[in-house]
Design a protein around this motif. Structure first.
Motif, PDB file in Angstrom:
ATOM      1  N   GLY A 178      -3.720  11.241   0.013  1.00  0.00           N
ATOM      2  CA  GLY A 178      -5.033  10.602   0.032  1.00  0.00           C
ATOM      3  C   GLY A 178      -6.245  11.490   0.282  1.00  0.00           C
ATOM      4  N   CYS A 190       0.839  -1.205   0.000  1.00  0.00           N
ATOM      5  CA  CYS A 190       0.000   0.000   0.000  1.00  0.00           C
ATOM      6  C   CYS A 190       0.870   1.250   0.000  1.00  0.00           C
ATOM      7  CB  CYS A 190      -0.946   0.001   1.187  1.00  0.00           C
ATOM      8  SG  CYS A 190      -2.581  -0.608   0.731  1.00  0.00           S
ATOM      9  N   VAL A 215      -8.500   9.123   5.856  1.00  0.00           N
ATOM     10  CA  VAL A 215      -7.235   9.005   5.159  1.00  0.00           C
ATOM     11  C   VAL A 215      -6.077   8.550   6.046  1.00  0.00           C
ATOM     12  CG1 VAL A 215      -5.512  10.368   3.928  1.00  0.00           C
ATOM     13  CG2 VAL A 215      -7.904  10.622   3.369  1.00  0.00           C
ATOM     14  N   ARG A 216      -5.261   7.689   5.491  1.00  0.00           N
ATOM     15  CA  ARG A 216      -4.038   7.246   6.169  1.00  0.00           C
ATOM     16  C   ARG A 216      -2.877   8.159   5.773  1.00  0.00           C
ATOM     17  NH1 ARG A 216      -3.602   1.189   7.057  1.00  0.00           N
ATOM     18  NH2 ARG A 216      -4.993   1.976   8.668  1.00  0.00           N
ATOM     19  N   ASN A 217      -2.637   8.295   4.475  1.00  0.00           N
ATOM     20  CA  ASN A 217      -1.554   9.164   4.009  1.00  0.00           C
ATOM     21  C   ASN A 217      -2.133  10.524   3.624  1.00  0.00           C
ATOM     22  OD1 ASN A 217       0.452  10.526   2.694  1.00  0.00           O
ATOM     23  ND2 ASN A 217       1.232   8.727   1.621  1.00  0.00           N
ATOM     24  N   SER A 218      -1.972  11.497   4.534  1.00  0.00           N
ATOM     25  CA  SER A 218      -2.607  12.799   4.292  1.00  0.00           C
ATOM     26  C   SER A 218      -1.875  13.578   3.192  1.00  0.00           C
ATOM     27  CB  SER A 218      -2.637  13.617   5.580  1.00  0.00           C
ATOM     28  OG  SER A 218      -1.328  13.726   6.070  1.00  0.00           O
ATOM     29  N   THR A 221      -4.778   8.577  -9.059  1.00  0.00           N
ATOM     30  CA  THR A 221      -4.377   8.411  -7.675  1.00  0.00           C
ATOM     31  C   THR A 221      -5.551   7.824  -6.879  1.00  0.00           C
ATOM     32  OG1 THR A 221      -3.399   9.527  -5.759  1.00  0.00           O
ATOM     33  CG2 THR A 221      -4.961  10.807  -7.035  1.00  0.00           C
ATOM     34  N   ARG A 222      -5.317   7.600  -5.567  1.00  0.00           N
ATOM     35  CA  ARG A 222      -6.414   7.104  -4.730  1.00  0.00           C
ATOM     36  C   ARG A 222      -6.698   8.113  -3.635  1.00  0.00           C
ATOM     37  NH1 ARG A 222      -4.807   1.568  -2.147  1.00  0.00           N
ATOM     38  NH2 ARG A 222      -3.090   2.887  -1.455  1.00  0.00           N
ATOM     39  N   VAL A 223      -7.963   8.293  -3.326  1.00  0.00           N
ATOM     40  CA  VAL A 223      -8.329   9.142  -2.192  1.00  0.00           C
ATOM     41  C   VAL A 223      -9.196   8.320  -1.247  1.00  0.00           C
ATOM     42  CG1 VAL A 223      -8.157  11.321  -3.453  1.00  0.00           C
ATOM     43  CG2 VAL A 223     -10.345  10.091  -3.417  1.00  0.00           C
ATOM     44  N   GLY A 224      -9.278   8.754   0.008  1.00  0.00           N
ATOM     45  CA  GLY A 224     -10.026   7.992   1.000  1.00  0.00           C
ATOM     46  C   GLY A 224     -11.174   8.786   1.603  1.00  0.00           C
ATOM     47  N   GLY A 250     -13.033   4.641  -0.414  1.00  0.00           N
ATOM     48  CA  GLY A 250     -12.492   5.796  -1.131  1.00  0.00           C
ATOM     49  C   GLY A 250     -12.769   5.664  -2.615  1.00  0.00           C
ATOM     50  N   ALA A 253      -7.564   6.063   8.874  1.00  0.00           N
ATOM     51  CA  ALA A 253      -8.200   5.090   7.985  1.00  0.00           C
ATOM     52  C   ALA A 253      -8.390   3.713   8.627  1.00  0.00           C
ATOM     53  CB  ALA A 253      -7.408   4.988   6.674  1.00  0.00           C
TER      54      ALA A 253
END
Ligand code: HEC
Length: 204
Positions: A106, A74, A100-103, A94-97, A196, A186
């Protein structure tokens, strides 16, 4: 009511100017909302490819090295797959949530938030998760039209080891996540929830 010729003329001119003003602002703000079906299909295929490849890599990593090692799938594989696909197709993926884990990468922007909100509504109305996609045509900051496309990412059983509730996440995993992502939001997801979206910005 009787109007003199000049009053009448003034009214007509005012109405005409108003109409012109609203027409030109419309022309500035909205790009045509039609899109070539071939382009749409290829955009959808790229989003699906991103999800499928990530899912396969994640499964393989969990089964060979265990879930702790799979964190790197991930963390590293997702962004690198995203940049490969972006370069290959001349777009941005890209991926968004929803949380969010990776600010750094994400967090959804305005149109992506709108897409996620629409997905939540449509899920409430009983729509099938596989059908959840959203698109719009907008103009970028230099006035060029671009396609905004989003495809929903749903929580599956294999996501819970890292995005589930306290019961799903082992103590060492919780520790690893906390170390790498001190601001992680997340977790707490269950199967079937919206996690997401894969989002694509494609120049037209
Ligand atoms: C082995 C642990 C692990 C598993 C299993 C896992 N994830 Fe993640 N997920 C992460 C990590 C770590 C990140 C942060 C990646 C980064 O730094 O960009 C992340 C980020 C994400 C993001 C990007 C938004 C954000 O929060 O930063 C999405 C979307 C996502 N995961 C969905 C899923 C889905 C769906 C599944 C199941 C199919 C899944 N993940 C399984 C660890 C995992």
């Amino acid at each position: 009511m009787h109007l003199t010729i000049s009053q009448l003329f003034a009214r007509i001119t005012a109405t005409g100017l108003l109409a012109m003003a609203s027409f030109s602002s419309l022309a500035q703000d909205t790009a045509p909302q039609t899109i070539d079906p071939g382009l749409m299909q290829s955009t959808r295929a790229i989003a699906t490819q991103m999800l499928t490849e990530l899912g396969q890599k994640l499964k393989a990593a969990v089964s060979t090295d265990g879930p702790l090692a799979a964190v790197s799938v991930c963390k590293e594989v997702a962004p690198s797959l995203a940049s490969t696909l972006s370069a290959q197709h001349g777009l941005q993926i890209t991926r968004v949530g929803t949380r969010v884990r990776n600010s750094k990468i994400g967090i959804p922007n305005a149109w992506q938030k709108e897409a996620l909100a629409k997905f939540e509504d449509r899920l409430q109305q009983g729509e099938k998760p596989a059908d959840l996609e959203y698109w719009q045509v907008a103009k970028n900051s230099s006035g060029q039209p671009e396609l905004h496309y989003a495809k929903a990412i749903m929580v599956q059983p294999q996501c819970l080891a890292c995005h589930g509730t306290v019961q799903d996440i082992s103590a060492p995993m919780a520790e690893k996540i906390k170390q790498e992502y001190p601001e992680d939001q997340a977790t707490g997801y269950s199967v079937g929830k919206l996690r997401g979206a894969v989002v694509i910005t494609r120049p037209l």
